[in-house]
Design a protein around this motif. Structure first.
Motif, PDB file in Angstrom:
ATOM      1  N   ASP A 175       0.879  -1.271   0.098  1.00 51.69           N
ATOM      2  CA  ASP A 175      -0.046  -0.010   0.019  1.00 51.69           C
ATOM      3  C   ASP A 175       0.873   1.250   0.072  1.00 51.69           C
ATOM      4  O   ASP A 175       1.675   1.460   0.859  1.00 51.69           O
ATOM      5  CB  ASP A 175      -0.797  -0.002   1.019  1.00 51.69           C
ATOM      6  N   ALA A 176       0.801   2.100  -1.005  1.00 55.64           N
ATOM      7  CA  ALA A 176       1.934   3.149  -1.374  1.00 55.64           C
ATOM      8  C   ALA A 176       0.661   4.483  -0.836  1.00 55.64           C
ATOM      9  O   ALA A 176      -0.063   4.607  -1.191  1.00 55.64           O
ATOM     10  CB  ALA A 176       2.143   3.257  -2.701  1.00 55.64           C
ATOM     11  N   VAL A 177       1.661   5.297  -0.041  1.00 56.85           N
ATOM     12  CA  VAL A 177       0.928   6.467   0.185  1.00 56.85           C
ATOM     13  C   VAL A 177       1.911   7.634  -0.287  1.00 56.85           C
ATOM     14  O   VAL A 177       3.146   7.571   0.076  1.00 56.85           O
ATOM     15  CB  VAL A 177       0.705   6.734   1.929  1.00 56.85           C
ATOM     16  N   TYR A 199       2.867  11.621  -0.928  1.00 54.89           N
ATOM     17  CA  TYR A 199       2.723  12.721  -0.323  1.00 54.89           C
ATOM     18  C   TYR A 199       3.484  13.551  -1.387  1.00 54.89           C
ATOM     19  O   TYR A 199       4.704  13.744  -1.412  1.00 54.89           O
ATOM     20  CB  TYR A 199       3.517  13.181   1.165  1.00 54.89           C
ATOM     21  N   ILE A 241      -2.224  14.035  -1.022  1.00 53.63           N
ATOM     22  CA  ILE A 241      -1.725  12.801  -0.419  1.00 53.63           C
ATOM     23  C   ILE A 241      -2.847  11.588  -0.901  1.00 53.63           C
ATOM     24  O   ILE A 241      -3.903  11.865  -1.084  1.00 53.63           O
ATOM     25  CB  ILE A 241      -2.277  12.919   1.151  1.00 53.63           C
ATOM     26  N   GLU A 242      -2.153  10.472  -1.657  1.00 56.10           N
ATOM     27  CA  GLU A 242      -3.231   9.775  -2.208  1.00 56.10           C
ATOM     28  C   GLU A 242      -2.463   8.243  -1.876  1.00 56.10           C
ATOM     29  O   GLU A 242      -1.418   7.995  -1.597  1.00 56.10           O
ATOM     30  CB  GLU A 242      -3.238   9.830  -3.786  1.00 56.10           C
ATOM     31  N   LYS A 243      -3.483   7.400  -1.929  1.00 55.38           N
ATOM     32  CA  LYS A 243      -2.941   5.900  -1.684  1.00 55.38           C
ATOM     33  C   LYS A 243      -3.308   5.008  -2.728  1.00 55.38           C
ATOM     34  O   LYS A 243      -4.434   5.515  -3.644  1.00 55.38           O
ATOM     35  CB  LYS A 243      -3.748   5.460  -0.386  1.00 55.38           C
ATOM     36  N   LYS A 244      -2.541   4.143  -3.131  1.00 50.24           N
ATOM     37  CA  LYS A 244      -2.907   2.982  -4.131  1.00 50.24           C
ATOM     38  C   LYS A 244      -1.845   1.848  -3.854  1.00 50.24           C
ATOM     39  O   LYS A 244      -0.884   2.009  -3.561  1.00 50.24           O
ATOM     40  CB  LYS A 244      -2.659   3.763  -5.474  1.00 50.24           C
ATOM     41  N   ILE A 260       7.069   9.071  -0.133  1.00 50.82           N
ATOM     42  CA  ILE A 260       6.381   7.907  -0.361  1.00 50.82           C
ATOM     43  C   ILE A 260       6.767   7.113   0.799  1.00 50.82           C
ATOM     44  O   ILE A 260       7.669   6.577   0.853  1.00 50.82           O
ATOM     45  CB  ILE A 260       6.453   7.175  -1.880  1.00 50.82           C
ATOM     46  N   GLN A 261       5.564   6.313   1.110  1.00 49.56           N
ATOM     47  CA  GLN A 261       5.657   5.270   2.244  1.00 49.56           C
ATOM     48  C   GLN A 261       4.989   3.875   1.680  1.00 49.56           C
ATOM     49  O   GLN A 261       3.919   4.047   0.894  1.00 49.56           O
ATOM     50  CB  GLN A 261       4.757   5.629   3.246  1.00 49.56           C
TER      51      GLN A 261
END
Length: 693
Positions: free
Chosen positions: A644-646, A648, A665-668, A688-689
């Protein structure tokens, strides 16, 4: 894994007295044979060395030697009496760092030299050639004709093959807080560059053709070359004097008050002179050559040394909310204010709270060249340290001590034991030291041998009390965090506090140069994480701005490594952007692996790091004043796993000058097969996390 083999030079050089090899070249190559160092005794008796990379000249034949003032002798003409060689291939584990293990693989050549002037003095030059560069140093063994000696000059030369593009700072014995200039080597003008720098408190500029190390060269045929030093102990910092006609740089050691450079006693050795070389910019940033040239940890049980993130009662003094000195009003380090920082740290999971201005003496600390300013154990009356340390402990947080010496280093040395004992009594295990101002002993410089020994003494003394050190205004780092892992970070460059400087501040490209220069020597306490960019929050007359986007401030936690990492802004500024602040809360400060994905000095840097003891990865990408798109290949992720990538990232309208706080900020979900393109705004970045499912 560790193995070590030693064998003498095949065929020709095994323990041979080299009378038969006079004026014949003696070469040693790197393990992969990409780098070749060749030494030679010239017809006039000089010993020179040269360096080639994949057949390209990096260093043309360059001289070696010394001038001693005691005994008065010039060591520049030698007979090579013996040549030895060895090979080493080992792997070692750092206490903390960017990777969990480091390979130390090199071929070594040792030249035993005898002075031809009749002094009877002998010395060695030891070369270690790695796949990514070269280190060499001088060694003075114990011998009948030399015991105590004084170095007047070191004559090490670096003759460049062409007029390369050079990233340089003015040579200065007391400050490394300049911008890096980017010019041809022959266009160096250190005086003019220093004159532009109006925000540096103390300068000791050497001359128009003097530059500091580290230097970075980019050649016209695609090589990147870093010139620096490693394992700087009991010796002054090496600056360099440039001869523009011959493109030769010669060692310029920092003098003491009477002009001497170093006082030594045999057996003795110099720091390593280092060259990191590659045709890939990313390889320069990934190099561990500097660390490999330092000795293993001197701390037998380093289990008490812990990387940490902290907040601090610090930035508000820089931007006019508070003062260090109590008598000036608005004293920041008061009990109630510090409690607010402790509460904030505890609420959001930070390890520590730095407090500056806690102790008496700040009314008389700067510019007076005064011996006794601070005693490091007497808090101001409005700072109840006993109650605060208890309160912090109850909250699961530790205070971080600040020891500003005001340059009065003799005073600090007298009081170090008492200061560290006081810290232990209060349950404080981390200290930020400072050396603002002219040095006492008077006539010494921040870069002189006396001060280099002092920084080492602080690290050693702190280790006795199990205290971690973050030094500011100290000499440039040279990998000594391997030997003293409690000396965890240094400032030693133009850090984030200069965002509040009245004239030049911090340019967007500055943070894309630091990884190629200052950061090669060790972690930097840059103090990233600013979330407010107009610095008129408490003083409407201030016009200074932070030339970065908010997303870039997050990315700096990846690209500018430190195991002591500060969230530099005020709690109230973070609480306006808690969604972005989450990245600072999450990002680790210790790593199992690091991949330099893309880099070009003064343009951009993109780095991926794997969390210590976990499967998660983090990526930081930053750019200069230009917007750009960077491709991101996620093949470093574990194959067959979903993450799961977050993200920024800069918003489409973000720009450091017009819209710095705009972020998305988005997640995918992503896998190792995912390929992305990151858009970075002007002065922007992306953090990115990646959390493995």
């Amino acid at each position: 894994m560790r193995f070590f083999t030693k064998k003498y030079l095949a065929a020709l050089l095994s323990f041979v007295w080299v009378s038969g090899f006079a004026q014949q070249p003696i070469s040693v190559s790197s393990p992969n044979r990409s780098i070749v160092v060749t030494a030679q005794n010239t017809p006039t008796g000089e010993v020179t060395y040269q360096v080639r990379y994949k057949g390209k000249s990096v260093i043309e034949p360059s001289g070696l030697g010394f001038v001693l003032s005691k005994p008065a002798v010039s060591l520049k003409q030698f007979t090579i009496t013996r040549v030895d060689s060895s090979r080493t291939d080992e792997t070692w584990k750092p206490v903390w760092g960017e990777v969990s293990q480091i390979r130390n693989h090199y071929h070594e050549l040792i030249l035993n030299l005898q002075d031809k002037s009749g002094s009877g003095i002998g010395l060695r030059v030891r070369f270690r050639v790695f796949d990514d560069g070269v280190g060499f140093r001088y060694e003075f063994p114990k011998q009948p004709k030399l015991t105590h000696f004084v170095v007047d000059d070191e004559k090490t030369q670096f003759k460049l093959a062409a007029d390369h593009q050079t990233f340089w700072m003015p040579g200065d014995y007391d400050s490394n807080e300049y911008f890096y200039n980017k010019t041809k080597l022959t266009e160096v003008d250190a005086i003019a560059a220093a004159d532009k720098e109006k925000d540096i408190a103390l300068k000791s500029v050497i001359g128009p053709n003097a530059v500091q190390t580290p230097l970075l060269f980019k050649t016209s045929d695609g090589l990147y070359v870093s010139l620096y030093e490693a394992a700087l102990l009991n010796y002054p910092v090496m600056h360099l004097q440039l001869d523009k006609k011959t493109l030769t740089l010669t060692a310029q050691l920092t003098p003491d008050a009477v002009g001497n450079k170093a006082y030594l006693q045999t057996p003795a050795q110099t720091p390593w002179r280092t060259l990191i070389i590659s045709d890939k910019a990313t390889d320069i940033l990934a190099s561990k050559l500097i660390l490999n040239l330092n000795e293993p940890s001197a701390i037998a049980d380093p289990s008490w040394i812990k990387p940490q993130k902290f907040v601090g009662m610090w930035w508000e003094m820089h931007i006019g909310k508070a003062n260090w000195a109590k008598a000036e009003g608005k004293h920041g380090a008061n009990t109630q204010n510090v409690k607010k920082y402790i509460d904030f740290a505890a609420k959001y999971g930070f390890n520590g709270v730095l407090v500056e201005g806690w102790n008496e003496g700040w009314e008389d600390w700067f510019g007076n060249w005064k011996e006794d300013v601070f005693d490091f154990v007497t808090p101001y009356p409005d700072y109840n340290i006993d109650s605060l340390t208890t309160y912090a402990q109850q909250k699961g947080v530790r205070l971080i001590m600040h020891h500003e010496t005001s340059g009065s280093v003799t005073n600090y040395e007298r009081r170090m034991d008492a200061a560290f004992q006081y810290m232990v009594k209060e349950g404080i295990n981390t200290v930020k030291t400072g050396y603002v101002g002219r040095i006492i002993p008077r006539g010494e410089h921040h870069d002189s041998q006396w001060m280099i020994n002092h920084y080492q003494r602080v690290a050693q003394k702190a280790a006795q009390y199990k205290i971690m050190v973050d030094s500011h205004e100290s000499a440039h780092p040279t990998g000594l965090h391997r030997t003293y892992p409690n000396w965890m970070a240094s400032e030693a460059a133009r850090g984030s506090e200069f965002n509040n400087a009245p004239t030049l501040g911090i340019t967007p490209e500055h943070t894309t140069i630091l990884p190629f220069t200052r950061m090669l020597g060790g972690p930097m306490d840059f103090t990233p994480g600013l979330f407010r960019f107009k610095l008129n929050q408490f003083d409407s007359t201030r016009t200074t701005v932070v030339r970065t986007t908010l997303a870039k401030q997050l990315a700096l936690y990846i690209t500018l490594y430190s195991p002591l990492q500060m969230a530099a802004d005020l709690p109230e500024n973070y609480e306006k952007h808690l969604d972005a602040f989450q990245f600072i809360r999450d990002v680790p400060v210790d790593w199992d692996d690091t991949k330099v994905l893309a880099a070009e000095p003064a343009d951009y840097v993109m780095i991926a790091r794997k969390e210590k003891g976990a499967a998660n990865w983090y990526v930081g990408a930053i750019t200069d004043e230009n917007s750009r798109d960077l491709p991101l290949d996620l093949s470093f992720l574990e194959p067959g796993k979903t993450y799961d990538a977050v993200f920024y990232r800069d918003a489409p309208t973000a720009d450091w000058a017009t819209n710095p706080e705009a972020y998305v900020i988005e997640k995918k979900p992503v896998t190792a097969k995912t390929k992305l393109t990151l858009h970075l705004a002007k002065g922007g970045g992306c953090a990115i996390q990646f959390v493995r499912r």
